[in-house]
Enzyme design. Sequence first.
Site, PDB file in Angstrom:
ATOM      1  N   ASP A  16     -77.903  45.937  98.008  1.00  0.00           N
ATOM      2  CA  ASP A  16     -77.113  46.467  96.896  1.00  0.00           C
ATOM      3  C   ASP A  16     -77.994  47.393  96.057  1.00  0.00           C
ATOM      4  O   ASP A  16     -79.128  47.044  95.708  1.00  0.00           O
ATOM      5  CB  ASP A  16     -76.626  45.270  96.056  1.00  0.00           C
ATOM      6  CG  ASP A  16     -75.699  45.676  94.920  1.00  0.00           C
ATOM      7  OD1 ASP A  16     -74.630  45.061  94.785  1.00  0.00           O
ATOM      8  OD2 ASP A  16     -76.047  46.594  94.154  1.00  0.00           O
ATOM      9  N   ASP A  49     -71.906  50.901  97.049  1.00  0.00           N
ATOM     10  CA  ASP A  49     -73.358  50.714  96.972  1.00  0.00           C
ATOM     11  C   ASP A  49     -73.819  49.359  97.471  1.00  0.00           C
ATOM     12  O   ASP A  49     -74.885  48.901  97.110  1.00  0.00           O
ATOM     13  CB  ASP A  49     -73.836  50.924  95.531  1.00  0.00           C
ATOM     14  CG  ASP A  49     -73.532  49.733  94.638  1.00  0.00           C
ATOM     15  OD1 ASP A  49     -72.513  49.061  94.882  1.00  0.00           O
ATOM     16  OD2 ASP A  49     -74.326  49.466  93.732  1.00  0.00           O
ATOM     17  N   GLU A  50     -72.992  48.696  98.277  1.00  0.00           N
ATOM     18  CA  GLU A  50     -73.426  47.386  98.741  1.00  0.00           C
ATOM     19  C   GLU A  50     -72.880  47.099 100.131  1.00  0.00           C
ATOM     20  O   GLU A  50     -71.812  47.593 100.508  1.00  0.00           O
ATOM     21  CB  GLU A  50     -73.033  46.324  97.709  1.00  0.00           C
ATOM     22  CG  GLU A  50     -71.831  45.533  97.963  1.00  0.00           C
ATOM     23  CD  GLU A  50     -71.480  44.598  96.798  1.00  0.00           C
ATOM     24  OE1 GLU A  50     -71.679  43.400  96.946  1.00  0.00           O
ATOM     25  OE2 GLU A  50     -70.983  45.084  95.765  1.00  0.00           O
TER      26      GLU A  50
END
Length: 417
Positions: A18, A113-114
Site C-alpha cells: 500500500d 494504491d493497494e
Amino acid sequence: MRTHVLMVHAMRTIFHIDLDAFFVAVERTLDPSLNGIPVVVGGLPGGRGVVACASYEARKYGLHAGISLGQAYRLCPHAQYIPGCFDHYLEVSRRFLGILGEYTPFMQSMGLDEAYLDMTGFESLYGSAEGIAAVMKRRVREELRVTASVGIATSRVVAKVASDACKPDGLLRVPPGQEAAFLAPRPIRELPGIGEKTEPVLKRHGLNIIGDLARTPPTTLRRILGAWGDVVWRSSQGLDDTEVAPAGDPKSISRVTTFGEDTMDLPLIRGTLRYLGERVCAEMRTHGMAARAAVLHLRWDDFTTITRHRTFPRPVRSDEAVYEAVEGLLSRELAVEARGRRRKVRLIGVGVGQLVREIGQLTLLGEEREDRLAKAVDAIREKYGYVAVQKGLTHHLRESFPEERGKYLLRTSALSR
Ligand code: DCP
Ligand code: CA
C-alpha cells in the site's frame, strides 16, 4: 483456482502492499516544496469538499481522509491545501500496479494504491519474501518517487494489518504461527471489516483489542454482529483463507445513476438508460465478452427498488440488443405505474449478466457488421470521449448532464465512472 499450488504449499505467503499518503505523495513528486510540511489534498480551505488525503505531518493535528475541509482548516490552518489532480494519481497507480505485475500474476488490486499479491512458492525463486518486498519497495521509490509499505503473512487479513502497522515506508513480516499473537494486542479498529459503525458496538461489549475478539465465543459475536460475527471471529485469530483473486473476467457489469431530481421525463429516462447501456456494453466488449442476460435497475421516488432481468436465447454484445431488452422491461414498469401510483423515477441502471467469453462465431452477416461498427465506435470514444459519437437517443442528454473529459458526468459518480 490454484489448487495445485495450494496442495504443495499448505502455508501461503501473501503480501499486502500500500502506498503511503498516496495523493500527497504524488503531489510531492510534482512540487518538492511540499516535503516535510502538513499537506491536504481535497480542495481549497474555503471549499465544501472533504479531505481525500492528509500527509503524515497533517495527521498529527487530527486530520484524516473524510473530514470536511472546514474542520481540517480549523485543526490545521497552516497546512498546504491542494485541489488535487486525479489524472496524475491514475497514471502513478497504473505504473505501480504494472511494477507489481512483473513479480506475480496472482495479484488483486484493491483500489488505486493497494494490492494483495500471492507470492506462495516465489520465495525460492527470488530469495526470500522480505527480499522480494524490499526490491518492490525500492523500485516504487526509484521509479515512482513515492513510498510503499508491505505486510507479509500467511493470509490476506494479517498481511493487511501488518502493512498498516508498519506505515510509512515499512516492511513487516508476521512469521507463520505468530498470527494470533501479533494481532492480539492491537485495537479492534485495525482489523479489516471493523469500521466506525462496528467499533463502538463491540466496545460497548467490552471488546477493545483484537485479542478480546479472539477470546469471545463465536456464537456471542454472531449475536452481536449477525453472520458477519463469524468472519470477525476468524479474522481475529488470523484465520482467513480468502484467495488473492486475479482480476479475471467479470461475471456482470452494471452502471446506475441517480437523477438530479426525481423525474418522469421519458426522453431523459430513456436517453439515460441508453447511455448507461452503451457504457456497460463498451466495457463488456473490451473484455471480449457477451451477455446472456440484461438487467434493469429502477428506484422509485419512495426508494422502492426493483431489478428486472431478461435472458437472451443467444449471448449478445450490441448496444441495441441490450437497450431493447432493458427498454422493454422499463416500459412494462412504467405502464404499470401509469395505471397505479404514478411515482417518479429516482435512479436508473443497466446491467449485463451471465457474461460469457465470445466465441467469435457470429451466425448472421448483419450481426457481424453491427459488431464491427460497435467496436469502431468504442475505439473512437476511447480516444475522443463518449460524446464524440452520439446516437439519437442520448443526444439531448447534453442539456441534462454536464460533461467531463468527454463523458457525461452523472451524479452517482462512484458508480458511474
Ligand atoms: N482517498 C479518498 N477519500 C477517502 C480515502 C482515500 O479520496 N476517504 C484517496 C486518497 C488517498 C488514496 O485514496 O491518498 C489512498 O487511500 P488510503 O486509505 O490508502 O490512504 P493514504 O494512501 O492517503 O494513506 P496511508 O498511508 O494511510 O495508506
Ligand atoms: Ca495508501
